[in-house]
Design an enzyme around this catalytic site. Sequence first.
Site, PDB file in Angstrom:
ATOM      1  N   CYS A 128       0.839  -1.201   0.000  1.00 28.12           N
ATOM      2  CA  CYS A 128       0.000   0.000   0.000  1.00 28.12           C
ATOM      3  C   CYS A 128       0.871   1.248   0.000  1.00 28.12           C
ATOM      4  CB  CYS A 128      -0.925  -0.001   1.218  1.00 28.12           C
ATOM      5  SG  CYS A 128      -2.013   1.439   1.296  1.00 28.12           S
TER       6      CYS A 128
ATOM      7  N   CYS B 241      -0.558   4.060   2.173  1.00 29.18           N
ATOM      8  CA  CYS B 241      -0.354   3.832   3.607  1.00 29.18           C
ATOM      9  C   CYS B 241       1.089   4.094   4.021  1.00 29.18           C
ATOM     10  CB  CYS B 241      -0.712   2.392   3.977  1.00 29.18           C
ATOM     11  SG  CYS B 241      -2.338   1.844   3.428  1.00 29.18           S
ATOM     12  N   ASP B 242       2.044   3.624   3.226  1.00 25.43           N
ATOM     13  CA  ASP B 242       3.440   3.576   3.671  1.00 25.43           C
ATOM     14  C   ASP B 242       4.406   4.427   2.868  1.00 25.43           C
ATOM     15  OD1 ASP B 242       2.503   1.629   5.458  1.00 25.43           O
ATOM     16  OD2 ASP B 242       2.900   0.012   4.036  1.00 25.43           O
TER      17      ASP B 242
END
Length: 356
Positions: free
Chosen positions: A170, A173-174
């Site tokens: 992701c 997300c990261d």
Amino acid sequence: MARIRFRCDPAPKRLVSLLHKARGLIGLTMKTRLCVIGSGPAGHTAAIYAARAELKPILFEGWMANDVGPGGQYTTAPPIENFPGFPDGILGRELIDRCRNQALRFGTQIFTETVTKVDFSASPFKVFTDLRTVIADAVVVATGALVKRLSFPGSGDGPKGFWKRGMSACAVCDGAAPIFRNKPLAVIGGGDSAMEEAIYLTKYGSKVYIIHRRDTFKASKIMQNRALSSPNIEVLWNSVVVEAYGEGERGVLGGLKVENVVSGEVSDLKVSGLFIAIGREPATKFLGGQLELDSDGYVVTKPGSTHTSVQGVFAAGEVQDKKYRQGITAAGTGCMAALDAEHYLQEIGSQEGKSD
């Protein structure tokens, strides 16, 4: 006398089942107005709202369902920095624990059991685990989706792997993490998701490689054009990753061994991040085809709601969302599912006394 707590793993599952059987718990039937299946942000949010509405929900958080512990993929996530209310970030496991405790505080009954099948053919509905049957007037399905991962040396999450230590599924997300900033990064995949991940990562990485095993993308033309026109994206066609290795003694990803499937040549690619974007698999097999699913297996919900094809059954989180796939949007649909369920229960005249 101090109480000794033992941490269970999947191995003694049969022993646990036998212990429950000996205590007469297997075959237990319970009734509730609302049953929530799933224990990520969507499931717990649905339970919190339902419990505060005095629906006295029962929630099944799973027992290594799909090889993932209670709480789902969030339990293995690195520090989460984009969930509102946590300016310094929060570990996924801690976030789920807080959600769980909040659901318990308002009266949710939580069972660490995996739902194996359901019967949505008539109302009230039936939800089955290995230990019990729950009869529910309404059900919220919030079982999420599983990231499709590749297997090669260094791809695991053990001591010799780099999953969550430079490898992720992701970018949103990261991707903004310090270990990826101004560093060369790579994305595996050839669909729209891979193009989106690569384009997003150009904001943080010094260069982004798209590694694809074929010589053409399956992504839509518009997404292909956006990716291919970016000066910071380079495509490695007809290529697969055969190994990931570390950087010195830091224990983080340092590079990849990439094989050209046409020539057989293996080259070294120095990158600090690898994002796998080959798709996700929604956790819907246990439904047995009783809800309408789309071509990718996601639960179909009516626009602007969490209503499924079966009246009284609702879906929240990534099990019905393949576009946004974020914890905060999952929590939002969990709230929607609880409110939709509450209105449905009022319409059918479900009374508090029906819960056990």
